[in-house]
Motif scaffolding. Structure first.
Motif, PDB file in Angstrom:
ATOM      1  N   GLY A 164       0.804  -1.214   0.000  1.00  0.00           N
ATOM      2  CA  GLY A 164       0.000   0.000   0.000  1.00  0.00           C
ATOM      3  C   GLY A 164       0.838   1.265   0.000  1.00  0.00           C
ATOM      4  O   GLY A 164       0.557   2.221  -0.734  1.00  0.00           O
ATOM      5  N   SER A 165       1.911   1.274   0.809  1.00  0.00           N
ATOM      6  CA  SER A 165       2.792   2.446   0.864  1.00  0.00           C
ATOM      7  C   SER A 165       3.492   2.675  -0.469  1.00  0.00           C
ATOM      8  O   SER A 165       3.537   3.802  -0.988  1.00  0.00           O
ATOM      9  N   ALA A 166       4.049   1.595  -1.026  1.00  0.00           N
ATOM     10  CA  ALA A 166       4.801   1.731  -2.278  1.00  0.00           C
ATOM     11  C   ALA A 166       3.879   2.074  -3.445  1.00  0.00           C
ATOM     12  O   ALA A 166       4.157   2.992  -4.220  1.00  0.00           O
ATOM     13  N   ILE A 167       2.760   1.350  -3.556  1.00  0.00           N
ATOM     14  CA  ILE A 167       1.850   1.574  -4.683  1.00  0.00           C
ATOM     15  C   ILE A 167       1.178   2.943  -4.569  1.00  0.00           C
ATOM     16  O   ILE A 167       1.027   3.656  -5.567  1.00  0.00           O
ATOM     17  N   MET A 192       9.643   3.017   3.598  1.00  0.00           N
ATOM     18  CA  MET A 192       8.722   2.243   4.420  1.00  0.00           C
ATOM     19  C   MET A 192       8.575   0.818   3.881  1.00  0.00           C
ATOM     20  O   MET A 192       8.362  -0.129   4.643  1.00  0.00           O
ATOM     21  N   ALA A 193       8.705   0.664   2.559  1.00  0.00           N
ATOM     22  CA  ALA A 193       8.641  -0.674   1.976  1.00  0.00           C
ATOM     23  C   ALA A 193       9.805  -1.536   2.458  1.00  0.00           C
ATOM     24  O   ALA A 193       9.640  -2.730   2.724  1.00  0.00           O
ATOM     25  N   SER A 194      10.995  -0.942   2.581  1.00  0.00           N
ATOM     26  CA  SER A 194      12.141  -1.694   3.100  1.00  0.00           C
ATOM     27  C   SER A 194      11.896  -2.111   4.545  1.00  0.00           C
ATOM     28  O   SER A 194      12.171  -3.251   4.938  1.00  0.00           O
ATOM     29  N   LEU A 195      11.371  -1.182   5.326  1.00  0.00           N
ATOM     30  CA  LEU A 195      11.003  -1.513   6.704  1.00  0.00           C
ATOM     31  C   LEU A 195       9.956  -2.630   6.730  1.00  0.00           C
ATOM     32  O   LEU A 195      10.054  -3.588   7.501  1.00  0.00           O
ATOM     33  N   GLY A 196       8.971  -2.502   5.867  1.00  0.00           N
ATOM     34  CA  GLY A 196       7.900  -3.476   5.836  1.00  0.00           C
ATOM     35  C   GLY A 196       8.357  -4.849   5.388  1.00  0.00           C
ATOM     36  O   GLY A 196       7.871  -5.868   5.881  1.00  0.00           O
TER      37      GLY A 196
END
Length: 632
Positions: free
Chosen positions: A173-176, A292-296
């Protein structure tokens, strides 16, 4: 209020055992819900950062960044509506509450899409606030229904898989959300507003799928028939008092709240860093989404790892290990300060893994210790506490930036210091669980510990385990093979050793002094523990075997079982004679082990009723299991 499902009249009409199909539907629902919410969040952030939208506080003139406005609204919704969400989760079928929430999400997306199409950011913010309210109501129902579907034993593993999938949804969701806005905004015919309105229309279609999965879940019973009254809206402090009244609830809720405050703080720091890199352009949302995607990604891996490690019981020892990882990675992020490099991405991934290891056991433990009739209220109160600490994190981050002018690196050092203190306190509270989390993986690797028929150990109530005594690490082997926490009877001369006494007391070891007939106090302590529904293990031989065969069992086990009126489970540990800690070879703790890795088996027999147990019979059963380790 949720629509009333056609509920069965009693628990007898509900399916027995673990309902994995309904749990899988729940996983799909919570994953889609998190996915949709984060797309909305990053679409709105993209618009706000692109158009430099801020909020000026009336009468004060203070300018608040848009990301802080969204964070404060989400936290405020939890604080304001947690009591009503807890009441609804206990009053109605949790499945009905979840289904209603999915319908509400559809309505909220229509409001946001229409507002963005009309270039009205504050209309979209109202829609976001309504989604936040929907999330408040959804949270206790989502968490509370897990134990009803799977039971206590699978809570740790279930919490890990839920954590993994919700984080994957947050990643996507964050990346898209950030990337879709950035790409569409650059296309001919799109502007800052229409680039966000189109993805919102797509989200409406995806939300229909979440409604379908919700409808496929098993109907569950309500637990508290209390009708709605207006004072429910003001039950905040009474719910928090109820949450804090029980030590296990209080500690797990506070640990969980610290994590979410930490997560909010890191999110704001990451967003600030992304804005600094992008220089106030539309690229900021995309950069923040990628970070945030890396964190996720790390959090998803950590969730899966926690699920595997907790497949048989909740592993609270993962909490301080996760806290240690959070501390170290915050320091490393501050030192690196170079987003986009593989080192920085690796640290973000490790931060995410550590976060899941910290949070997953706390989530599962809180669900487990809350009684069914108030689980919804307590989970709602915990969510409200999360929101309060989130607001505190927003305020602290603003203070560090606006008043103290700290850089993102120094803010991360601040987070590391507070997390280190939390980790040390947690390790002090959970010394046995912490040691178990550190030692058990190595123990399983070196000794190849495998359990045979662990399901024969009753899941609840007091149980007396009697086992053969082979080595100085028998207690660790038994703990590795047993699904429940175990207290051990041990010689007082070892219990009183200064370097080990604090840990042994914390572990609940029971000292026994056999000299001069002084064993009565230990017998009473064992009986009291068993009557308190705990598992106690004794080694009736009273000494280590010298040659691998059983010594004669003492009859003290009969006295304990009959006085406590609890079942006895004989357990045979095979494959340990040959370890460094046994009398094999040159003697106790001399020479090398016979082989590595060893193949240790912990085999459980059927429980024996207290009135039927004898030392001779228990010895015979264990002797048979040692001779035929796979036949019983």
């Amino acid at each position: 209020m949720p629509t009333n499902d056609p509920l069965p009249e009693s628990l007898d009409e509900l399916p027995d055992g673990e309902d994995w199909p309904s749990f899988r539907n729940l996983l799909c629902v919570q994953t889609l819900n998190a996915f949709n919410d984060n797309i909305v969040k990053f679409l709105l952030l993209g618009v706000a950062l692109n158009l430099s939208i801020t909020w000026t506080v009336p009468f004060l003139g203070a300018v608040i960044p848009f990301q802080h406005v969204l964070s404060a609204l989400a936290a405020g919704a939890y604080i304001a509506f947690s009591p009503i969400s807890g009441w609804a989760s206990d009053r109605y079928s949790k499945r009905g509450v979840i289904l209603t929430c999915m319908w509400l999400q559809l309505a909220c997306f229509l409001i946001i899409a229409a507002s963005l199409q009309a270039s009205w950011i504050w209309g979209a913010v109202i829609g976001f606030f309504l989604i936040s309210i929907q999330s408040v109501v959804f949270a206790p129902a989502k968490l509370g229904i897990v134990k009803e579907l799977l039971g206590s034993r699978r809570l740790g593993s279930a919490s890990g898989w839920m954590q993994m999938l919700v984080i994957i949804a947050i990643i996507a969701g964050s990346a898209i959300g950030g990337l879709a806005y950035e790409k569409l905004e650059m296309q001919p015919g799109f502007d800052a507003w229409t680039a966000s309105a189109l993805p919102m229309a797509a989200l409406f279609v995806i939300s229909i799928v979440a409604v379908w999965f919700s409808a496929r879940m098993r109907i569950t019973l309500p637990h508290d028939p209390k009708p709605f009254t207006a004072d429910i809206f003001t039950k905040h402090f009474s719910y928090l008092r109820e949450l804090f009244s029980e030590k296990r609830q209080r500690r797990s809720a506070l640990g969980k709240s610290y994590f979410w405050a930490f997560g909010m703080f890191v999110f704001l720091v990451v967003t600030q860093k992304a804005d600094e890199i992008a220089g106030g352009t539309s690229e900021a949302g995309s950069i923040a989404g990628q970070m945030m995607a890396s964190l996720g990604a790390g959090a998803a891996v950590g969730g899966a790892l926690a699920a595997v490690l907790s497949r048989r019981r909740i592993q609270l020892g993962l909490v301080p290990l996760g806290g240690f990882g959070l501390t170290v990675t915050c320091v490393l992020l501050g030192i690196s300060d170079a987003p986009g490099t593989w080192q920085y991405i690796t640290i973000l991934v490790l931060l995410g893994i550590s976060g899941s290891l910290f949070l997953t056991p706390l989530n599962a433990y809180l669900q487990d210790v809350c009684s069914p009739d108030r689980r919804g209220r307590m989970l709602a109160a915990s969510s409200m506490l999360d929101a309060i600490t989130n607001l505190a994190a927003v305020g602290i981050q603003l203070l560090l930036v606006k008043s103290l002018g700290l850089s993102t690196a120094n803010q991360l050092y601040f987070a590391a210091i507070t997390t280190a203190a939390t980790t040390l306190y947690t390790a002090k509270l959970l010394p046995v669980d912490t040691l178990r989390a550190i030692v058990m993986p190595w123990l399983r690797l070196i000794y190849g510990v495998r359990s045979i028929h662990p399901e024969r150990l009753p899941e609840k109530g007091g149980v007396l385990i009697v086992a053969n005594h082979v080595s100085y690490i028998d207690a660790f082997i038994m703990s590795a093979g047993c699904d429940r926490p175990v207290r051990f009877l041990m010689m007082k001369k070892f219990y009183d050793m200064p370097w080990a006494n604090w840990f042994l007391r914390s572990a609940g070891a029971i000292p026994i002094n056999t000299e001069g007939g002084k064993a009565s106090a230990a017998i009473k302590a064992c009986v009291d523990s068993l009557k308190n529904h705990e598992v106690v293990c004794i080694f009736p031989e009273g000494e280590l075997t010298k040659d691998g065969t059983l010594n004669e069992f003492k009859r003290g086990m009969e006295i304990i079982a009959k006085r406590a009126n609890t079942p006895v489970v004989p357990v045979a540990m095979s494959g340990l004679f040959g370890s460094f800690f046994s009398h094999w070879g040159k003697g106790l703790m001399k020479g090398l082990p016979s082989r590595l890795p060893l193949k240790v088996r912990v085999q459980f027999a059927e429980p024996i009723a207290p009135e039927d147990v004898t030392a001779k019979e228990a010895q015979r059963i264990i002797d048979d299991m040692l001779a035929n380790p796979r036949e019983r």
